[in-house]
Design a protein around this motif. Sequence first.
Motif: not given
Length: 574
Positions: A254-257, A240-242, A482-483
């Motif tokens: 490291t970029q993911y929430d 998940q990523k906002l 959010s994706f």
Amino acid sequence: MAAKDIRSTPGSATRQEVRDTDLGTAPDELELASKPAEPDTLLGGPRLGPVGWLRWLWRTLTSMRTALLLLLLLALAAVPGSLVPQEGRQPAQAADFRRRNPGLSSLLDKLGFFDVFASPWFAAVYLLLFISLAGCIVPRCWHYVRAVRARPPAAPRVLARMPQHVRWIARDTDPGEALLTAVDVLRRRRFRVTTEWGEDGWVAAEKGYLREAGNLLFHLALFGMLIALAMGSLFGTTGQKLVLEGDGFTNTRTQYDDFSPGTLADGDHLEPFGFRLKGFSATYQRTGPQRGTASSFVARLSYTKGDGGTPRDARVEVNKPLDVNGTKVFLVGHGYAPVVTVRDGKGNVAWKGPVPFLPQDGNLRSVGVVKAPDAVDTKGRPDQLGFSGFFLPTVLLTKNGGWLSTFPAPDRPVLVLTAYHGDLGLNSGIPQNVYQLNSKRATQFKDSDGTPYARALRPGDRMKLPNGTGSLSFDGIQQWASFQIARNPSNGTALWSAVVMGAGLMASLFVRRRRIWVRVRPHAGAGAEVEVAGLERGSSDRLAEEVEEIAAELAERLLETPQDTSDSRPEERL
């Protein structure tokens, strides 16, 4: 030639006759049923050794009844996964559930309900179903191959006992010629045919083997579906990523929430791509009973494949993901991020930028926090500042002083905040949730009357803290989206398995398994006595129609065929 006395004589077969011609009877079952009971069985039950018990367990496990029971258990076992937030895919919701239900959470944790699909009991049911299906399907496939290669069974001696029966006398018709015509009629109707020549000759035909093939195909596809689910669980990745408007994302761990790799997935070698959120737009129904319901969500992206790829534009909507070499980017949520500027006691900017607030209802009433870890007081000493509150896109103040949002679009936006200062734990080295404020060691600002200090801000307003310790200005609003970025290597297998399951189910439901027999005997004087009978697994009105059609076509062909006076044998003419 003349054909007459055509009549249908439906009757009921005797028990022995039906047993000899039943479509589903297995010879080994009849043989076992005819064996006398063993003395041990009559006296005190069977005496099974270790091998016998293992054989009994295997037969029980691989029975179709056990497979159906395990399939039902698997469906029931998946229910907690949809009721309880899963830590692997919904870590924030799971943490909130634990916080609100501490007593229940300890019990659910012991049962594995927070990670159902990785729990031992779910894996046990899954593996048992896997083994049971394999044990059911493989023997049935071999049995089906043998049945397809076998000849249709011989015609019963008394066809009048069959459920559907037609008999007539074909005058001046050679019995051999009648058999040849029957073979041709049945083959044209795509029956598998075998023939017995002689004084009392017959033709046996069979059709509808695709019914069993469809049944096997359905179960094989179900087996493939289970394999696809296992492969997806083992080798798939989900994260998940906002992303705020104007910000970007690179597909690295490291970029993911939140990131949840499969058990055997390599989370350090993901598909190389990245994207930037150029803008987000949402439209809502303004009038009518559906007021406030979303009409569309559109995220406009600019993405690149690999390192140094050419940027490409894309639109991501609900159920219309971006697909990058098998990795799909789904739009799963959106909200607002108030843009604020925080100044400390020295007047310096301690924080500036948009802060995402998380929606709590359909009208996007959102909660969030603002943190300024580097703020100082009026004397220059470290004094962290924190703000918590909620954002209302379209505000309504109720009579009892409550704050509501009446519409999800930012028509009358208001930001309501209360402030803290002191030690917020931001420099302790312990990770914190960016959407929560640790105020255990902090002090809440108070108004002159001793009530908590809180202010409602509209865009452009400024909130001054007591004693000149700082301020916060509400500068504007940005949106965020959010994706969910997911890769499942078994999606293709699962899709084709579902298609094949549908095709197999259609074949098993609509294909009819039936047998047709034609018996020809010489008639006293001249001509031949012709009988046509049929038997079908189950009951269907279509069998009677089919037997009548075959009999009518055969009678018509015998009338139109000239008499053959050659001395050649029927086998040569066939």
